[in-house]
Design a protein around this motif. Sequence first.
Motif, short mmCIF file in Angstrom:
data_model
loop_
_atom_site.label_atom_id
_atom_site.label_comp_id
_atom_site.label_asym_id
_atom_site.label_seq_id
_atom_site.Cartn_x
_atom_site.Cartn_y
_atom_site.Cartn_z
N GLU A 58 45.44 45.05 -39.03
CA GLU A 58 44.65 44.11 -37.88
C GLU A 58 45.10 44.36 -36.32
O GLU A 58 44.60 44.14 -35.56
CB GLU A 58 44.39 42.76 -38.23
CG GLU A 58 43.64 42.30 -39.47
CD GLU A 58 44.20 42.51 -40.88
OE1 GLU A 58 43.57 42.58 -41.85
OE2 GLU A 58 45.23 42.96 -40.83
N GLN A 94 43.99 47.32 -34.91
CA GLN A 94 42.54 47.19 -34.71
C GLN A 94 42.51 46.45 -33.41
O GLN A 94 41.50 46.62 -32.53
CB GLN A 94 41.83 46.41 -35.68
CG GLN A 94 41.59 47.23 -37.06
CD GLN A 94 41.21 46.36 -38.14
OE1 GLN A 94 41.02 45.11 -38.22
NE2 GLN A 94 40.71 47.14 -39.34
N ASP A 95 43.31 45.50 -33.22
CA ASP A 95 43.55 44.78 -32.08
C ASP A 95 44.08 45.70 -30.76
O ASP A 95 43.42 45.41 -29.55
CB ASP A 95 44.57 43.73 -32.08
CG ASP A 95 44.73 42.70 -30.75
OD1 ASP A 95 43.68 42.31 -30.23
OD2 ASP A 95 45.71 42.61 -30.35
N THR A 131 40.41 47.56 -29.72
CA THR A 131 39.79 46.47 -28.79
C THR A 131 40.31 46.21 -27.43
O THR A 131 39.68 46.32 -26.33
CB THR A 131 39.72 45.02 -29.44
OG1 THR A 131 39.01 45.05 -30.83
CG2 THR A 131 39.00 44.04 -28.63
N LEU A 153 41.71 56.62 -32.69
CA LEU A 153 41.34 55.28 -33.29
C LEU A 153 39.93 55.95 -34.05
O LEU A 153 39.88 55.50 -35.26
CB LEU A 153 41.06 54.38 -32.65
CG LEU A 153 42.78 53.56 -32.20
CD1 LEU A 153 42.66 52.82 -30.78
CD2 LEU A 153 43.31 53.15 -33.27
N GLN A 201 39.03 56.10 -38.09
CA GLN A 201 37.74 55.48 -38.81
C GLN A 201 36.99 56.34 -39.39
O GLN A 201 36.68 55.90 -40.59
CB GLN A 201 37.17 54.53 -37.62
CG GLN A 201 35.94 53.72 -38.27
CD GLN A 201 35.34 52.99 -37.30
OE1 GLN A 201 35.74 53.05 -35.99
NE2 GLN A 201 34.41 52.31 -37.29
#
Length: 219
Positions: free
Chosen positions: A15, A18-19, A22, A90, A94
């Motif tokens: 996570e 993932q941050d 973002t 990134l 994915q």
Amino acid sequence: MTDTGEAMLRFAEVETLQDLGTYVARARSLDADGAARLQGRGEVLAAWVQVLPGQGLLGSGLVLGLRVMKLDGAHELDATVPLAAVSDRLARRQSAGDVSAALQLPPMRVTPSWAAISPPRSGWVPRGEVTHVALVQTARDGIEAVARGTPAGAGAAAVASLRARVWGRQLSDDSAAPPAGMALAAHTLGFTGPDDTGTVLTSGPWTRLSLRNGEVLAR
């Protein structure tokens, strides 16, 4: 731009990685061709981005965003990489279905002038507070002012001058109030939430806005 080999960042949780994605996407909305300075020290990653460029020899008007993230294990890294290259890595993770918490940084290195400017680590004096509402309203007003004041065909110099005027204004009449550009950073980078109040601190020519999800620094 140079190619100096690849480095690996291992995050405490997927996570957190993932941050980072973002954060990079938000920074690219401000400057698609921008860069991130990634400093890994022990189990902490400091991810710096430029929100507004500085002017002159002293870099007056420079605004930086800082997000601190937890790493897994000791790291020793200081690399400035293109935001677009990080986004590409990134995206490839994915598409490949990679669910690990590790990211191999792109080999490209860039040397923007802001990355050589380091805010002080100590000597910060509290000057006051600013609310989430004030930050968001200031950011929205400034974005509207820049859009409204930029006619079609305006040259780069005219646009840069307008942005410097809009984002260089203080949030209030208080002499310790931070410049509006810090509100743009806090709002766009996602550093402030509805119940947040930011703390304003100063150290020499620097102003720092400390928020729950990140820091904004300006000079």
